[in-house]
Design a protein around this motif. Structure first.
Motif, PDB file in Angstrom:
ATOM      1  N   LEU A   1     -39.434  60.585  42.555  1.00  0.00           N
ATOM      2  CA  LEU A   1     -39.161  59.015  42.943  1.00  0.00           C
ATOM      3  C   LEU A   1     -38.105  58.235  42.250  1.00  0.00           C
ATOM      4  O   LEU A   1     -38.259  56.952  42.281  1.00  0.00           O
ATOM      5  N   ILE A   2     -37.274  58.954  41.551  1.00  0.00           N
ATOM      6  CA  ILE A   2     -36.264  58.319  40.832  1.00  0.00           C
ATOM      7  C   ILE A   2     -35.304  57.462  41.387  1.00  0.00           C
ATOM      8  O   ILE A   2     -34.969  56.498  40.727  1.00  0.00           O
ATOM      9  N   VAL A   3     -34.959  57.507  42.566  1.00  0.00           N
ATOM     10  CA  VAL A   3     -34.117  56.668  43.293  1.00  0.00           C
ATOM     11  C   VAL A   3     -34.782  55.164  43.339  1.00  0.00           C
ATOM     12  O   VAL A   3     -34.111  54.237  43.017  1.00  0.00           O
ATOM     13  N   PRO A   4     -35.990  55.157  43.972  1.00  0.00           N
ATOM     14  CA  PRO A   4     -36.357  53.835  44.093  1.00  0.00           C
ATOM     15  C   PRO A   4     -36.835  53.168  42.820  1.00  0.00           C
ATOM     16  O   PRO A   4     -37.021  52.134  42.533  1.00  0.00           O
ATOM     17  N   ILE A   5     -37.533  54.217  41.906  1.00  0.00           N
ATOM     18  CA  ILE A   5     -37.863  53.663  40.591  1.00  0.00           C
ATOM     19  C   ILE A   5     -36.385  53.080  39.922  1.00  0.00           C
ATOM     20  O   ILE A   5     -36.665  51.883  39.246  1.00  0.00           O
ATOM     21  N   PHE A   6     -35.398  53.705  39.860  1.00  0.00           N
ATOM     22  CA  PHE A   6     -34.319  52.973  39.351  1.00  0.00           C
ATOM     23  C   PHE A   6     -33.533  51.872  39.968  1.00  0.00           C
ATOM     24  O   PHE A   6     -33.340  50.726  39.344  1.00  0.00           O
ATOM     25  N   ASP A   7     -33.960  51.514  41.231  1.00  0.00           N
ATOM     26  CA  ASP A   7     -33.420  50.606  42.220  1.00  0.00           C
ATOM     27  C   ASP A   7     -34.254  49.344  41.659  1.00  0.00           C
ATOM     28  O   ASP A   7     -33.745  48.247  41.374  1.00  0.00           O
ATOM     29  N   ILE A   8     -35.548  49.382  41.502  1.00  0.00           N
ATOM     30  CA  ILE A   8     -36.652  48.697  41.281  1.00  0.00           C
ATOM     31  C   ILE A   8     -36.294  48.045  39.860  1.00  0.00           C
ATOM     32  O   ILE A   8     -36.223  46.634  39.585  1.00  0.00           O
ATOM     33  N   CYS A   9     -36.125  49.153  38.881  1.00  0.00           N
ATOM     34  CA  CYS A   9     -35.818  48.598  37.454  1.00  0.00           C
ATOM     35  C   CYS A   9     -34.732  47.955  37.356  1.00  0.00           C
ATOM     36  O   CYS A   9     -34.524  47.067  36.685  1.00  0.00           O
ATOM     37  N   PHE A  10     -33.393  48.313  38.141  1.00  0.00           N
ATOM     38  CA  PHE A  10     -32.325  47.727  37.979  1.00  0.00           C
ATOM     39  C   PHE A  10     -32.344  46.376  38.530  1.00  0.00           C
ATOM     40  O   PHE A  10     -31.705  45.381  37.979  1.00  0.00           O
ATOM     41  N   ALA A  11     -32.872  45.954  39.611  1.00  0.00           N
ATOM     42  CA  ALA A  11     -33.281  44.888  40.121  1.00  0.00           C
ATOM     43  C   ALA A  11     -33.867  43.868  39.703  1.00  0.00           C
ATOM     44  O   ALA A  11     -33.464  42.651  39.409  1.00  0.00           O
ATOM     45  N   THR A  12     -34.873  44.374  38.935  1.00  0.00           N
ATOM     46  CA  THR A  12     -35.683  43.344  38.075  1.00  0.00           C
ATOM     47  C   THR A  12     -35.052  43.112  36.897  1.00  0.00           C
ATOM     48  O   THR A  12     -35.071  41.756  36.410  1.00  0.00           O
ATOM     49  N   THR A  13     -34.412  43.929  36.004  1.00  0.00           N
ATOM     50  CA  THR A  13     -33.537  43.514  34.860  1.00  0.00           C
ATOM     51  C   THR A  13     -32.490  42.668  35.202  1.00  0.00           C
ATOM     52  O   THR A  13     -32.295  41.644  34.533  1.00  0.00           O
ATOM     53  N   ARG A  14     -31.737  42.844  36.523  1.00  0.00           N
ATOM     54  CA  ARG A  14     -30.664  41.762  36.972  1.00  0.00           C
ATOM     55  C   ARG A  14     -31.334  40.491  37.085  1.00  0.00           C
ATOM     56  O   ARG A  14     -30.558  39.469  36.590  1.00  0.00           O
ATOM     57  N   ARG A  15     -32.392  40.170  37.605  1.00  0.00           N
ATOM     58  CA  ARG A  15     -32.756  38.954  38.155  1.00  0.00           C
ATOM     59  C   ARG A  15     -33.469  38.236  36.874  1.00  0.00           C
ATOM     60  O   ARG A  15     -33.347  37.125  36.748  1.00  0.00           O
ATOM     61  N   LEU A  16     -34.109  39.186  36.036  1.00  0.00           N
ATOM     62  CA  LEU A  16     -34.782  38.462  34.714  1.00  0.00           C
ATOM     63  C   LEU A  16     -33.344  38.047  33.751  1.00  0.00           C
ATOM     64  O   LEU A  16     -33.464  36.742  33.210  1.00  0.00           O
ATOM     65  N   LEU A  17     -32.317  38.795  33.669  1.00  0.00           N
ATOM     66  CA  LEU A  17     -31.229  38.335  32.954  1.00  0.00           C
ATOM     67  C   LEU A  17     -30.425  37.067  33.414  1.00  0.00           C
ATOM     68  O   LEU A  17     -29.802  36.327  32.845  1.00  0.00           O
ATOM     69  N   LYS A  18     -30.599  36.865  34.569  1.00  0.00           N
ATOM     70  CA  LYS A  18     -30.203  35.720  35.564  1.00  0.00           C
ATOM     71  C   LYS A  18     -31.154  34.385  35.511  1.00  0.00           C
ATOM     72  O   LYS A  18     -30.790  33.458  35.998  1.00  0.00           O
ATOM     73  N   GLY A  19     -32.255  34.703  34.647  1.00  0.00           N
ATOM     74  CA  GLY A  19     -33.295  33.708  34.664  1.00  0.00           C
ATOM     75  C   GLY A  19     -34.043  33.433  36.122  1.00  0.00           C
ATOM     76  O   GLY A  19     -34.668  32.238  36.403  1.00  0.00           O
ATOM     77  N   LYS A  20     -34.041  34.416  36.993  1.00  0.00           N
ATOM     78  CA  LYS A  20     -34.780  34.341  38.256  1.00  0.00           C
ATOM     79  C   LYS A  20     -35.818  35.049  38.260  1.00  0.00           C
ATOM     80  O   LYS A  20     -36.214  35.877  37.317  1.00  0.00           O
ATOM     81  N   SER A  21     -36.616  34.828  39.115  1.00  0.00           N
ATOM     82  CA  SER A  21     -38.078  35.608  39.263  1.00  0.00           C
ATOM     83  C   SER A  21     -37.581  37.096  39.717  1.00  0.00           C
ATOM     84  O   SER A  21     -36.666  37.162  40.560  1.00  0.00           O
ATOM     85  N   PRO A  22     -38.345  37.982  39.447  1.00  0.00           N
ATOM     86  CA  PRO A  22     -38.005  39.363  39.733  1.00  0.00           C
ATOM     87  C   PRO A  22     -38.419  39.683  41.229  1.00  0.00           C
ATOM     88  O   PRO A  22     -38.113  40.804  41.827  1.00  0.00           O
ATOM     89  N   PHE A  23     -39.130  38.670  41.905  1.00  0.00           N
ATOM     90  CA  PHE A  23     -39.368  38.931  43.156  1.00  0.00           C
ATOM     91  C   PHE A  23     -38.592  38.181  44.105  1.00  0.00           C
ATOM     92  O   PHE A  23     -38.478  38.045  45.280  1.00  0.00           O
TER      93      PHE A  23
END
Length: 339
Positions: A249-271
């Motif tokens: 399940l590496i593809v969806p795992i990588f995508d959600i980790c990438f998305a969560t990190t990106r949003r947190l770095l921008k000061g946004k909610s991970p959701f």
């Protein structure tokens, strides 16, 4: 029996999708175009109903054939928790729910599964001589795995046929690994193949140009089942525990980790929603819908090759994936010529 379950689920799902689509058109349950959306016109969005019904009724069909329910608490937990996720997604697709409320219910569904025996108790990687017993951390680790993967499939459902195709390959891969586990987890193999058949029946109407979307009801249900099946069918029986399904399940795992990190770095909610997922980036790079799905398919199959090689099931996996890939190709062709 897994093949019978697969065929029954496919037939049931194919039969139900047009009825669901007709109901959505009548009641106005559409996914509307928007800034983050790729489609340009309203599309019915409750296709997850067909996937859920195809899975549940096909399992009932198999039980009736065997004249017994031999699956135990773990499979019951997967079905109960998956149904909670399905209902949550369907209500969200229909009426809209806040991210916090959905997260709370998702934790509840994962907790139900945990209490009924779906638990990640340890992790090991023998060739590195790494062995970790989670102890009291088993509960948060299990909930994080289940909720995280459920949302990962929800996040990646942004291109016609993408989440469904990855769901089919992921389910088949987990089913094969469970079959080669010691001892073999045949009930997990059965449920995995039933799930893949139900998804494939839905894909007849979901490949580009899609006539219906699975919605949150479908993506959360698929993600939950894959997450829990990976625990029961792989982590409890195979030496590589949590690391093996991470390959699958590496593809969806990588995508959600990438998305969560990106949003947190921008000061946004991970959701918070955005249009910067991996599939969005491929589309912006000039990939078509079909080429984007193909790229994710190749990555998922490659990860599955690694996982099945580690359990000695590589030859069986390659034959199975060759057949499934051909079937997916036929389904995509049918989706092009359907009326």
């Amino acid at each position: 029996m897994p093949i019978i379950g697969f065929i029954a689920a496919f037939i049931f799902s194919v039969a139900v999708v047009p009825l669901v689509r007709k109901m959505c058109l009548k009641e106005g349950y559409y996914d509307l175009p928007g800034e983050r959306k790729i489609h340009k016109k309203p599309i019915p969005r409750l296709g997850g109903i067909a996937i859920w019904l195809g899975t549940i009724f096909s399992l009932i069909f198999v039980v009736l054939l065997q004249q017994e329910y031999p699956f135990g608490n773990s499979i019951s937990a997967i079905l109960v928790g998956g149904t909670i996720m399905f209902i949550l997604g369907m209500v969200d697709d229909t009426y809209g729910l806040s991210a916090k409320f959905k997260f709370f219910v998702q934790i509840g569904a994962a907790l139900v599964a945990f209490l009924l025996g779906v638990q990640i108790n340890y992790a090991s990687l023998p060739f590195l001589d790494l062995h970790i017993v989670f102890g009291f951390l088993s509960l948060p680790v299990t909930i994080l795995w289940i909720v995280g993967l459920s949302n990962a499939f929800n996040f990646i459902d942004g291109v016609d046929g993408l989440a469904g195709t990855m769901g089919v390959i992921g389910a088949v891969t987990l089913g094969i690994i469970a079959l080669f586990a010691q001892p073999p987890q045949t009930t997990c193999t059965l449920l995995s193949f039933i799930l893949s058949g139900a998804i494939m029946g839905f894909l007849v109407f979901n490949y580009n140009p899609a006539r219906i979307f699975m919605g949150d009801s479908g993506s959360l249900f698929i993600g939950f089942l894959l997450a829990t099946l990976s625990v029961v069918g792989v982590m409890k029986s195979v030496a590589f525990t949590i690391f093996l399904p991470m390959f699958v399940l590496i593809v969806p795992i990588f995508d959600i980790c990438f998305a969560t990190t990106r949003r947190l770095l921008k000061g946004k909610s991970p959701f918070s929603a955005d249009a910067e997922h991996l599939h969005h980036k491929l589309l912006k790079a000039g990939f078509s819908h079909n080429k984007t799905v193909l790229a994710f398919l190749i990555a998922t199959i490659a990860a599955g090759i690694v996982a099945t090689y580690l359990v000695g099931a590589i030859k069986f996996y390659l034959v199975a994936v060759l057949i499934i890939s051909f079937a997916l190709f036929v389904v995509s062709i049918i989706s092009k010529i359907r009326k």
